[in-house]
Every structure is written in C-alpha cells, then in structure tokens.
Design an enzyme around this catalytic site. Structure first.
Site, PDB file in Angstrom:
ATOM      1  CE1 TYR A 151     -22.706   9.413  19.879  1.00  0.00           C
ATOM      2  CE2 TYR A 151     -21.380   9.143  17.891  1.00  0.00           C
ATOM      3  CZ  TYR A 151     -22.605   9.086  18.535  1.00  0.00           C
ATOM      4  OH  TYR A 151     -23.711   8.693  17.841  1.00  0.00           O
ATOM      5  CG  PHE A 179     -31.271 -18.515  21.934  1.00  0.00           C
ATOM      6  CD1 PHE A 179     -31.515 -19.421  22.956  1.00  0.00           C
ATOM      7  CD2 PHE A 179     -31.498 -17.167  22.183  1.00  0.00           C
ATOM      8  CE1 PHE A 179     -31.972 -18.991  24.196  1.00  0.00           C
ATOM      9  CE2 PHE A 179     -31.953 -16.732  23.427  1.00  0.00           C
ATOM     10  CZ  PHE A 179     -32.191 -17.644  24.430  1.00  0.00           C
ATOM     11  CG  ASP A 180     -35.747 -17.742  22.903  1.00  0.00           C
ATOM     12  OD1 ASP A 180     -34.533 -17.495  22.987  1.00  0.00           O
ATOM     13  OD2 ASP A 180     -36.543 -17.559  23.834  1.00  0.00           O
ATOM     14  CG  ASP A 221     -26.038 -17.558  18.539  1.00  0.00           C
ATOM     15  OD1 ASP A 221     -25.331 -17.031  19.411  1.00  0.00           O
ATOM     16  OD2 ASP A 221     -27.261 -17.711  18.657  1.00  0.00           O
ATOM     17  CB  ALA A 254     -23.972 -17.089  23.388  1.00  0.00           C
ATOM     18  CE  LYS A 304     -26.469 -15.941  26.679  1.00  0.00           C
ATOM     19  NZ  LYS A 304     -27.181 -14.789  26.108  1.00  0.00           N
ATOM     20  CG  HIS A 319     -40.688 -17.620  26.815  1.00  0.00           C
ATOM     21  ND1 HIS A 319     -40.650 -17.371  25.462  1.00  0.00           N
ATOM     22  CD2 HIS A 319     -39.427 -17.407  27.268  1.00  0.00           C
ATOM     23  CE1 HIS A 319     -39.418 -17.033  25.122  1.00  0.00           C
ATOM     24  NE2 HIS A 319     -38.661 -17.052  26.200  1.00  0.00           N
TER      25      HIS A 319
END
Ligand code: F0G
Length: 458
Positions: free
Chosen positions: A72, A124-125, A215, A217, A258, A450
């Site tokens: 843990y 990004f969304d 960001d 990714a 990614k 979406h």
C-alpha cells in the site's frame, strides 16, 4: 538497393478478429443508437476509436508485471516508476493516477478556482471538461493555420505567441494559474508543437510568472516530429530532445495509455515540491495514497518499462510511419484529409467528404457511421457532437472542422489492416453523393454528450 523498412518487433501473441456482415452491422449500429461507443468490441472489425489504452504490451512489460510490489505504501514499483519519470522527463516529484483525466482532476483541484483562465493550444475534451467544471475558462491559442486542413506546416500544433500574450495582457495575471500545452495537439489533428515554440511559450510564461504544464499524452511522438522536422535538431537523440522539451515545463499530466504503451495508468510530474504537496492531498482523496494513486504495483512496473520503449526512436519511426502509410493510401484514393497526418491518427475532413449533409445533422458522425457499416471500422467523431453545447447558451458549438479520427493503436495492427481501412474509406467516398442526410439527437447528457448520446437516422 536499400532493403525495405521493417517494424523493430515481432509478434508473440495474437487476438482473433470477429468478422461480421454488412447486414449485421446495420442492425447493431441502429441498436447502439448510432453511437459507436455503444458497440460491443466484437461487433467491430478494426477498432480505430482510440489509440488510448489499446496498445500491445511487450514481452518485457508482461515480464515486469510479475515483479509488481503491491504494498500500500512505499511500493518498490512506485520508486521504479518515479525513477523512470525523473530519468526521462526530469521531474523530481511524481504522483501516480489511474489515467490522464484523473491527473487533470488532481492538478486542477490544486491549481484552479472559479473565474480562472487557462490558455494553451487546443485543450483535449477531458481537460476542457475539468476546467469548465470548475467554472474556469480554457482559451485556445493555437496558430490559425491549424484550422486550414490542407495547409502544410511542420508544427501545426503550435501556440500563437501573440494570441497567448494578448490573453495574459487582457486579464489579471492572478486569474491565470497555469498555461497548458498539449503535446501532440490532439484536437488539432495530432499535430506536433516545435521545440522553438515550447521555448517561446516558456519565455512568455516566465515573464509573467505563470507556470507551464504539458498535457503529455503523446510527448514521445511530439519529440519524434521535432527530430525529423525541426531544423538543427535531427542529430539529437530522442532522450535529449525529450529532456529539452520538458525543461520548458513546470510540470506535466500524463495519460500513460498513449505513449507509455500501457492499457491503464497516468501520472503527474512536478518540479515544485509545494505544489506537489498540495496536489498530494487531492491525490489521496480521489486516486489513492501517493505511492500508488489508483495504479496497482504491477501496472506501475509495466508503465516504467513502457516509458523507455515508447521513447525509442526505431519504435516511434515504425509507429508514425504506419499512420502515414494509412493516410497516404487514403489520400491516393482522393479522400479529403487533414494534412499533415497526425502522429497517432489520420483525420478525415468530413465537411469536404460529405458536402450535402447540413452541419446540424452531425456530418462527421455520419461519415463515422458509414465507415462502420461499410467495413466494420470504428473511428471517432471529432466534430459537433464532441464540441457539445455552450455551457451558458446551451446552443450547439460548431467547430471549424468536422473531423473523423482514425486513431491507430500501438503495435496492434499490420499494414494489411491499414490497407483494408483505406479501401473501406474509399468505398464510402465513392458513394458519397448518395449520402444527403445525417442524424438527429434523441437523448443527450448535460456534459460530454458524445459518449452516451443516442441518435436517430434522418
Ligand atoms: N490529454 C490528451 C491529449 C488526450 O488525448 C487524452 C485522452 C487525455 C488527456 C485524457 O487521458 O483518457 O487517460 O483519461 N485521449 C483519448 C483519445 C481518450 O482517444 O484521444 P485519459
């Protein structure tokens, strides 16, 4: 004569593809409310919905999985991950999270408050969602040429430095807690950001004392494009380029699904201990204790290994070349595309593909559904459905481009699969004049519609 290019890997394990008939697909997509997210994966022949979490892990990653330490607190696997992140990106402090949006949730909990402004290139969304959910505002400062689908620019993901500086000058700097640069720029078509641009953003940010977050990714694909496209950098190796890129950031959020080629995982990297401490509290609340944060020990092991594999030049070369191969075949068949092709995906310019379908009837979604019916290809809509409604007026937001993204999973499909995909697209394109109507919404969620929307054919 040069020998042909080959992938720098061979295949140890395969997965069966379920082939379906056109009649079956017509029935399934109707039952799915014409929402590709509602399809079962075995109803799909080639799944290009996303390159996120869909990659094939290597023998070394599967081997690393067995060495996971599931303690843990203080897990050895966490320290291996932390060392890998430090080694590759230079960030000293690391918080694991279960995926990229969780990293955004934790970071923005520590950084943002109502009324704040977050400039960057295209958010990004999920990033936009996390900013808007806090009643703050993302501002897209991407260079204008990015919205011209056929104009060639080596770094179409770049930030327009004047736009960025104007946003800062026109607002109270205290209301701008950070700048977020997405590498590569997914919303603009998987387009890279140049080293020079990252450097300039950092110079502007430093002038006003604003921290910069990447960001990240697809940071490795971004670095690959820098190496092959940016003047004066082709002699540097991937790791040098990546180190320099991150030297222009104060921190990063990462969707490891990614470029780190794992099926689940994420993290936040920080330079500043104080911010790390502040974010740690949210990490413990939302994700898990600071040495696992939503990841199991074995997953942190595969991620640490994947970070090295995903930043290897020969892997990246085969990866980006395969996407380019798909794009080139589609282009030769006349399909209107966004160019240059992205690092992780080829984007169809649906507005030019189906000029008769009105924008109110979801043009890009219509193309995506036709690709599914024709050949069982699952792509994703990056158009009006995804752009959602304006949070104030509740009107549909119509993006500059209606795109369909064919995102290629890493190390999963062969070039024959790419040829099948290109041929399917070409067949739909040949009968484009018979497609005059799109779809109407029958059910939609108040945010990120979406994913769950239900549609009816008009
Ligand atoms: N940032 C970028 C640039 C992304 O592309 C994504 C995810 C995220 C953040 C969120 O990461 O999914 O791990 O929570 N993009 C996926 C896609 C979903 O299909 O492009 P996540």
């Amino acid at each position: 004569m040069d020998l042909p290019f080959i992938e720098p890997f061979k295949i140890k394990m395969v997965e069966k593809i379920h082939k379906s008939t056109r009649n079956e697909r017509e029935k399934w997509i109707k039952e799915a409310g014409y929402n590709l997210f509602n399809l079962k994966s075995d109803q799909v022949i080639i799944d290009l919905l996303t390159d996120s979490g869909t990659g094939a892990m290597s023998d070394r990653q599967w081997g690393a999985l067995m060495t996971g330490d599931e303690s843990y607190a203080g897990s050895a696997s966490f320290f291996r991950l932390k060392d890998a992140v430090k080694d590759i990106t230079g960030f000293e402090y690391v918080l694991p999270t279960h995926q990229g949006r969780a990293a955004e949730n934790v970071l923005f909990s520590a950084l943002l408050k109502e009324g704040d402004i977050v400039p960057g290139n295209s958010h990004f969304d999920t990033t936009r969602g996390h900013i808007e959910f806090r009643k703050a505002m993302p501002v897209d400062c991407t260079i204008d040429i990015a919205s011209d689908p056929t104009a060639w620019h080596p770094f179409k993901g770049n930030v327009d430095i004047d736009k960025l500086e104007n946003v800062i000058k026109r607002n109270d700097v205290k209301k701008i807690p950070c700048i977020v640069i997405t590498i590569t720029n997914n919303k603009a078509g998987g387009q890279p950001v140049s080293m020079a641009n990252l450097r300039e953003v950092k110079q502007v940010a430093d002038k006003y004392g604003i921290p910069v977050f990447f960001d990240s990714a697809r940071f490795a694909e971004n670095a690959y494009f820098i190496k092959i496209r940016e003047e004066g950098l082709s002699d540097k190796d991937m790791r040098e380029i990546i180190s320099e890129m991150f030297s222009y950031a104060d921190g990063m959020t990462m969707s490891s699904k990614k470029d780190a080629i794992v099926n689940m995982g994420g993290f936040i990297g920080f330079r500043d201990k104080e911010l790390y401490n502040k974010a740690s509290v949210y990490n413990i609340m939302f994700e898990g204790y600071v040495t696992y944060g939503g990841m199991s020990g074995r997953d942190m092991e595969t991620l640490a290994t994947g970070l090295y594999e995903g930043t290897d030049f020969s892997y990246l070369e085969s990866r980006v070349r395969q996407v380019e191969y798909l794009g080139t075949m589609m282009k030769q068949k006349g399909v209107p595309l966004l160019e240059p092709f992205g690092g992780h995906a080829v984007f169809i310019d649906a507005g030019r593909f189906l000029p008769y379908v009105p924008k109110e009837e979801f043009v890009a979604q219509t193309v995506a559904i036709e690709l599914y019916i024709e050949g069982g290809i699952r792509a994703s809509e990056i158009g009006t459905l995804m752009s959602d409604r304006d949070p104030e007026t509740r009107e549909n937001r119509y993006p500059k481009l209606e795109l369909v993204r064919l995102a290629v999973p890493r190390r999963v499909y062969t070039d024959n699969h790419m040829e099948y995909t290109a041929a399917t697209t070409a067949r739909v394109f040949e009968r484009r004049d018979s497609i005059k109507r799109g779809f109407r919404i029958v059910h939609e969620a108040p945010i990120m519609r979406h994913f769950t929307v239900k549609l009816e054919k008009l």
